[in-house]
Design an enzyme around this catalytic site. Structure first.
Site, mmCIF file in Angstrom:
data_model
loop_
_atom_site.group_PDB
_atom_site.id
_atom_site.type_symbol
_atom_site.label_atom_id
_atom_site.label_comp_id
_atom_site.label_asym_id
_atom_site.label_seq_id
_atom_site.Cartn_x
_atom_site.Cartn_y
_atom_site.Cartn_z
ATOM 1 N N SER A 36 -6.352 -80.457 23.557
ATOM 2 C CA SER A 36 -6.680 -80.385 22.136
ATOM 3 C C SER A 36 -6.850 -78.921 21.774
ATOM 4 O O SER A 36 -7.380 -78.141 22.562
ATOM 5 C CB SER A 36 -7.990 -81.124 21.865
ATOM 6 O OG SER A 36 -8.517 -80.743 20.607
ATOM 7 N N SER A 37 -6.417 -78.567 20.566
ATOM 8 C CA SER A 37 -6.616 -77.178 20.111
ATOM 9 C C SER A 37 -8.098 -76.847 20.088
ATOM 10 O O SER A 37 -8.498 -75.703 20.270
ATOM 11 C CB SER A 37 -6.032 -76.994 18.713
ATOM 12 O OG SER A 37 -4.681 -77.386 18.693
ATOM 13 N N GLN A 93 -4.454 -92.259 13.789
ATOM 14 C CA GLN A 93 -3.495 -91.590 12.900
ATOM 15 C C GLN A 93 -2.117 -92.255 13.007
ATOM 16 O O GLN A 93 -1.445 -92.479 12.000
ATOM 17 C CB GLN A 93 -3.416 -90.114 13.274
ATOM 18 C CG GLN A 93 -2.380 -89.313 12.531
ATOM 19 C CD GLN A 93 -2.560 -87.834 12.779
ATOM 20 O OE1 GLN A 93 -3.362 -87.176 12.123
ATOM 21 N NE2 GLN A 93 -1.826 -87.268 13.726
ATOM 22 N N HIS A 145 1.381 -80.783 22.092
ATOM 23 C CA HIS A 145 2.355 -80.583 21.011
ATOM 24 C C HIS A 145 3.774 -80.475 21.577
ATOM 25 O O HIS A 145 4.728 -81.038 21.031
ATOM 26 C CB HIS A 145 2.049 -79.289 20.255
ATOM 27 C CG HIS A 145 0.717 -79.248 19.575
ATOM 28 N ND1 HIS A 145 -0.280 -78.386 19.955
ATOM 29 C CD2 HIS A 145 0.207 -79.963 18.536
ATOM 30 C CE1 HIS A 145 -1.339 -78.553 19.172
ATOM 31 N NE2 HIS A 145 -1.072 -79.506 18.301
HETATM 32 P P1 AMP Z 1 -2.746 -81.422 15.714
HETATM 33 O O1 AMP Z 1 -2.124 -80.063 15.735
HETATM 34 O O2 AMP Z 1 -4.003 -81.520 16.515
HETATM 35 O O3 AMP Z 1 -2.853 -82.010 14.325
HETATM 36 O O4 AMP Z 1 -1.732 -82.367 16.490
HETATM 37 C C1 AMP Z 1 -0.388 -82.455 16.094
HETATM 38 C C2 AMP Z 1 0.252 -83.590 16.814
HETATM 39 O O5 AMP Z 1 0.162 -83.380 18.217
HETATM 40 C C3 AMP Z 1 -0.417 -84.943 16.528
HETATM 41 O O6 AMP Z 1 0.576 -85.946 16.424
HETATM 42 C C4 AMP Z 1 -1.275 -85.137 17.737
HETATM 43 O O7 AMP Z 1 -1.546 -86.493 18.029
HETATM 44 C C5 AMP Z 1 -0.409 -84.529 18.828
HETATM 45 N N1 AMP Z 1 -1.246 -84.164 19.968
HETATM 46 C C6 AMP Z 1 -2.344 -83.375 19.976
HETATM 47 N N2 AMP Z 1 -2.890 -83.321 21.210
HETATM 48 C C7 AMP Z 1 -2.123 -84.122 21.999
HETATM 49 C C8 AMP Z 1 -2.169 -84.505 23.368
HETATM 50 N N3 AMP Z 1 -3.108 -84.055 24.185
HETATM 51 N N4 AMP Z 1 -1.215 -85.336 23.818
HETATM 52 C C9 AMP Z 1 -0.246 -85.817 22.999
HETATM 53 N N5 AMP Z 1 -0.148 -85.489 21.699
HETATM 54 C C10 AMP Z 1 -1.074 -84.655 21.202
#
Ligand code: AMP
Length: 280
Positions: A184-185, A152, A36
């Protein structure tokens, strides 16, 4: 950093700022990590004023998915956002974003039926809906999305093009742990054993990417090699391993234009996704 929870406050701030600054939006579901924050970094290099939203969006979760138990820690997120240089943090409640049952669907056809769209019916309708709402509320000049969720990115780009949203989408590279696991969360759900075995995802993608760069162009050969590697992990349950054109997400047999190898694999109840773009 200003934190707001209401749409009214959000609009008051951005409407004022927009008069003499460019605005960037980083939409997230929180439980922030370096992935993020890389979007925030890119945003800070691109625009004057960075808005981050943190909203676990119920409409993009299907029945039986992890909406209730999705990890949340707003206090920690606020601190990370502040340290990362976010200017305005928007953390609405579900009632604020969806005060009444809605009747409008934002559906991007075709590309949403593949990959995660096939495993999670309705997921991308929820994503398109919430992102449309955020675009209307913030009216950003630029919006930043991670290629971790490459499908996405393709869906949002298509929606922006079809509906003439006045925003430029900036796709951002995948951020990984030192050993290769994509941040990843949901990684917090993994047991130490699962965490170890989850490495096979990035390793199999790396293998395919190397084979591609060394000249292999047969999509099914590359896909099968990834599957064989992943199947070596007894804890891994494959949801899908697909090799498609990107961003159209159409079936390919011989790779002669940009393609993606994308996978979703379960370790226990935790579903992880990862991908690699294949282009010369
Ligand atoms: P999320 O909170 O998982 O919905 O992610 C929010 C944004 O952060 C989205 O655009 C995801 O693609 C991006 N994101 C999540 N994990 C990563 C990562 N490891 N590398 C780059 N972007 C990420």
């Amino acid at each position: 950093m200003i934190t707001v929870t209401s749409i009214k406050e959000l609009k008051e701030v951005v409407n004022k700022v927009r008069k003499n600054s460019t605005v960037g939006l980083v939409p997230t579901m929180g439980f922030l990590h370096e992935g993020h924050m890389s979007l925030v970094k890119q945003a800070k290099e691109t625009v004057d004023f960075v808005v981050m939203s943190i909203f676990v969006n119920p409409t993009q979760f299907g029945p039986g998915e992890d909406f209730e138990k999705y990890p949340r820690d707003l206090a920690r997120d606020e601190q990370l956002a502040r340290e990362g240089g976010v200017d305005l943090l928007f953390t609405p409640t579900v009632e604020e974003m969806y005060p009444k049952p809605g009747r409008t669907t934002v559906h991007v056809s075709g590309i949403t039926e593949k990959l995660c769209g096939a495993s999670r019916p309705g997921h991308f309708d929820g994503v398109s809906l919430v992102v449309s709402k955020l675009f209307h509320l913030v009216q950003p000049d630029y919006a930043f999305f991670g290629l971790k969720d490459a499908q996405q990115v393709a869906v949002i780009e298509q929606m922006v093009q079809d509906l003439n949203f006045p925003v430029t989408i900036v796709p951002c590279e995948i951020v990984r742990e030192a050993d290769g696991l994509a941040l990843s969360s949901r990684n917090v759900y993994l047991s130490p054993e699962q965490r170890k075995e989850a490495l096979i995802l990035s390793q199999s993608l790396k293998h395919v990417k190397e084979r591609f760069l060394n000249g292999e162009r047969n999509a099914e050969v590359l896909r099968q090699e990834a599957i064989t590697l992943i199947e070596e992990s007894p804890l891994a349950q494959i949801d899908y391993v697909s090799l498609l054109s990107y961003p159209e997400l159409e079936t390919v047999s011989y790779i002669d234009s940009p393609a993606i190898i994308a996978l979703a694999v379960r370790f226990g109840n935790t579903r992880l996704i990862d991908n690699a773009l294949l282009k010369n």
